[in-house]
Design a protein around this motif. Structure first.
Motif, mmCIF file in Angstrom:
data_model
loop_
_atom_site.group_PDB
_atom_site.id
_atom_site.type_symbol
_atom_site.label_atom_id
_atom_site.label_comp_id
_atom_site.label_asym_id
_atom_site.label_seq_id
_atom_site.Cartn_x
_atom_site.Cartn_y
_atom_site.Cartn_z
ATOM 1 N N THR A 1 -6.915 -1.849 -12.344
ATOM 2 C CA THR A 1 -5.779 -0.941 -12.495
ATOM 3 C C THR A 1 -4.502 -1.507 -11.898
ATOM 4 O OG1 THR A 1 -6.221 0.203 -10.396
ATOM 5 C CG2 THR A 1 -7.366 1.010 -12.370
ATOM 6 N N GLY A 2 -4.633 -2.443 -10.936
ATOM 7 C CA GLY A 2 -3.462 -2.999 -10.266
ATOM 8 C C GLY A 2 -2.798 -2.017 -9.318
ATOM 9 N N ARG A 3 -3.538 -0.987 -8.881
ATOM 10 C CA ARG A 3 -2.960 0.061 -8.034
ATOM 11 C C ARG A 3 -3.887 0.363 -6.849
ATOM 12 N NH1 ARG A 3 -2.412 2.605 -13.090
ATOM 13 N NH2 ARG A 3 -4.030 4.094 -12.476
ATOM 14 N N ILE B 1 0.859 -1.185 0.000
ATOM 15 C CA ILE B 1 0.000 0.000 0.000
ATOM 16 C C ILE B 1 0.894 1.234 0.000
ATOM 17 C CG2 ILE B 1 -1.799 1.272 1.237
ATOM 18 C CD1 ILE B 1 -2.692 -1.349 2.441
ATOM 19 N N GLY B 2 0.853 1.975 -1.083
ATOM 20 C CA GLY B 2 1.706 3.154 -1.186
ATOM 21 C C GLY B 2 1.162 4.162 -2.178
ATOM 22 N N TRP B 3 1.629 5.386 -2.055
ATOM 23 C CA TRP B 3 1.216 6.465 -2.930
ATOM 24 C C TRP B 3 2.287 7.543 -2.914
ATOM 25 C CZ3 TRP B 3 -1.409 4.771 1.337
ATOM 26 C CH2 TRP B 3 -1.228 5.517 2.502
ATOM 27 N N LEU B 4 2.225 8.444 -3.889
ATOM 28 C CA LEU B 4 3.198 9.522 -3.981
ATOM 29 C C LEU B 4 2.859 10.627 -3.002
ATOM 30 C CD1 LEU B 4 3.648 9.792 -7.860
ATOM 31 C CD2 LEU B 4 5.217 8.762 -6.196
ATOM 32 N N ASP B 5 3.849 11.058 -2.264
ATOM 33 C CA ASP B 5 3.658 12.171 -1.340
ATOM 34 C C ASP B 5 3.390 13.444 -2.133
ATOM 35 O OD1 ASP B 5 5.043 14.566 0.365
ATOM 36 O OD2 ASP B 5 4.179 13.046 1.683
ATOM 37 N N GLU B 6 2.390 14.211 -1.702
ATOM 38 C CA GLU B 6 2.002 15.410 -2.448
ATOM 39 C C GLU B 6 3.050 16.512 -2.369
ATOM 40 O OE1 GLU B 6 -1.770 16.561 -0.941
ATOM 41 O OE2 GLU B 6 -2.844 14.815 -1.763
ATOM 42 N N GLU B 7 3.890 16.494 -1.346
ATOM 43 C CA GLU B 7 4.863 17.563 -1.183
ATOM 44 C C GLU B 7 6.157 17.302 -1.936
ATOM 45 O OE1 GLU B 7 5.411 18.347 2.928
ATOM 46 O OE2 GLU B 7 3.334 18.995 3.267
ATOM 47 N N MET C 1 -8.998 5.802 3.651
ATOM 48 C CA MET C 1 -9.178 4.426 3.206
ATOM 49 C C MET C 1 -8.346 4.201 1.949
ATOM 50 S SD MET C 1 -11.108 1.515 3.646
ATOM 51 C CE MET C 1 -12.735 1.934 4.318
ATOM 52 N N ALA C 2 -7.625 3.080 1.895
ATOM 53 C CA ALA C 2 -6.920 2.679 0.681
ATOM 54 C C ALA C 2 -7.762 1.638 -0.049
ATOM 55 C CB ALA C 2 -5.548 2.112 1.023
ATOM 56 N N ILE C 3 -7.928 1.815 -1.360
ATOM 57 C CA ILE C 3 -8.755 0.924 -2.168
ATOM 58 C C ILE C 3 -7.921 0.396 -3.334
ATOM 59 C CG2 ILE C 3 -10.866 0.671 -3.525
ATOM 60 C CD1 ILE C 3 -12.058 2.996 -1.974
ATOM 61 N N TYR C 4 -7.863 -0.915 -3.445
ATOM 62 C CA TYR C 4 -7.137 -1.556 -4.547
ATOM 63 C C TYR C 4 -8.134 -2.078 -5.573
ATOM 64 C CZ TYR C 4 -4.443 -5.029 -7.148
ATOM 65 O OH TYR C 4 -3.857 -5.751 -8.143
#
Length: 414
Positions: free
Chosen positions: A233-235, A179-185, A226-229
């Protein structure tokens, strides 16, 4: 309001009742020449007495794809051509499916019991298709036809694990990415761990995709995101929760994926819902006139509607079953009440058993109960019939209802 009190005892599972009995033979991969369905089968005697039937291949497949899987298994015994035809994957993967059995833990081992109580397990509970890759696994959840598993490459549970979604009937499986995402900063990848609650959503009507929901909880089991997979999309995507900040979920056992929406029970007499895109958030209050406000009601789905039930332990051990008639308005209707000890052939108030409803049939008003020590029964609430399904030891636990699905995923699955 509909109340039921009188029950008819039966010693065996009823025959001819599609909701309670299925005859499953192990699926085979036999096909006709070039992988196509063979001509419409007939015996020599039939061909002598009746004129030949010359149907287009597509019509035959279309007809048989509407036949329940139980009937297909029986047709295989007619002749070799029938065996080949009814084993055609194009027929099998489209045949209507219903509840076929239960996964469960037996002395710590993952096992499977057919709903009929007869024959070898329909599913191999060892999940041997990933043998050699993972040494051990635990099943976190079963959503209709798919399993969500926590898998390790060694027997050391402190090692890193993978979360894997698999179809035990086809042997396909997909490893969920971290579970990961790009930091907005700064644009760097941010990863979330550990996972405390994880929920799988799958609809057999759309068998090519599934979704996974993970509340991004803190150490107090509270969360605002909430994280949704999505398997399409595979993301993972991160969305802001619109539920109350103090929403504390019951856990993996109290979730229902219905009509493209995940329903989760909370510790505050609420069912919270979210759609697969994280755009629609709702809160549904549990039935107002619950007999025991100190005890949580459980939820499940049947016949396309959300059900809730609760067993009142303080007095005469009554089971109350509600159905959510108006989803938009959050209106619950008390549909059935029943004295639980009577279902087990016992007098009310004269035993100290701890009763539990562990499943509801997805296609009819049939519930499954256990005394968690000696036996389990099924109860047809509409027809007031009780059937002893099995006897078992105290190790029979974590029961998961299972509906097979033969449809295949996208090509990137294992």
């Amino acid at each position: 309001m509909k109340k039921k009190h009188v029950h008819e005892q039966q010693a065996i599972l009823p025959h001819g009742h599609d909701c309670t009995e299925q005859d499953h033979s192990p699926p085979t991969g036999n096909q006709g020449r070039d992988g196509k369905a063979p001509p419409f089968p007939s015996t020599e005697e039939e061909s002598e007495q009746q004129p030949g039937v010359d149907l287009p291949e597509g019509a035959i497949v279309e007809i048989l794809s509407r036949v329940p899987y139980r009937s297909l298994c029986r047709f295989k015994c007619v002749s070799k051509p029938w065996l080949a035809l009814c084993s055609d994957p194009n027929v099998r993967k489209r045949s209507p499916q219903t509840l076929s059995g239960f996964f469960f833990k037996d002395h710590g081992r993952f096992n499977f019991r057919n709903l009929s109580g007869k024959g070898p397990p329909l599913v191999d509970p060892s999940l041997r298709f990933w043998r050699g890759i993972y040494d051990c696994f635990s099943v976190e959840q079963c959503c209709s036809s798919l399993l969500l598993c926590k898998c390790l490459k060694s027997h050391h549970w402190e090692d890193e694990c993978d979360y894997v979604v698999c179809n035990p009937m086809t042997g396909q499986w997909t490893v969920l990415p971290p579970i990961g995402w790009l930091d907005e900063e700064d644009g760097a990848m941010v990863y979330f761990e550990p996972i405390r609650d994880i929920f799988l959503g799958f609809d057999a009507a759309v068998p090519s995709r599934f979704v996974v929901f993970v509340p991004l909880t803190n150490c107090f089991c509270e969360f605002t995101e909430m994280a949704i997979y999505s398997s399409e999309t595979g993301r993972w995507t991160k969305v802001q929760s619109e539920w109350g900040y103090k929403t504390i979920l019951v856990g993996n056992s109290e979730c229902v994926f219905l009509n493209g929406t995940m329903h989760l029970a909370t510790h505050y007499a609420l069912v919270v819902t979210v759609d697969t895109e994280g755009k629609v958030w709702r809160e549904i209050e549990m039935p107002e006139h619950s007999p025991d406000t100190n005890q949580l009601a459980s939820i499940g789905k049947s016949q396309g509607r959300l059900y809730a039930w609760q067993i009142e332990d303080d007095h005469d051990c009554q089971l109350y079953v509600w159905v959510l008639e108006d989803c938009g308005g959050g209106k619950w209707t008390l549909k059935y009440t029943v004295n639980v000890p009577e279902l087990f052939g016992r007098q009310p108030g004269q035993d100290d058993m701890s009763y539990k409803v562990f499943a509801i049939h997805p296609d009819c008003d049939l519930i499954f109960l256990t005394d968690e020590e000696e036996m389990a029964v099924s109860y047809d609430m509409e027809n007031q019939k009780v059937n002893a399904t099995c006897t078992f030891s105290q190790e029979f636990e974590d029961v998961l209802p299972y509906v097979p699905c033969f449809a295949e995923w996208a090509s990137d699955a294992h």
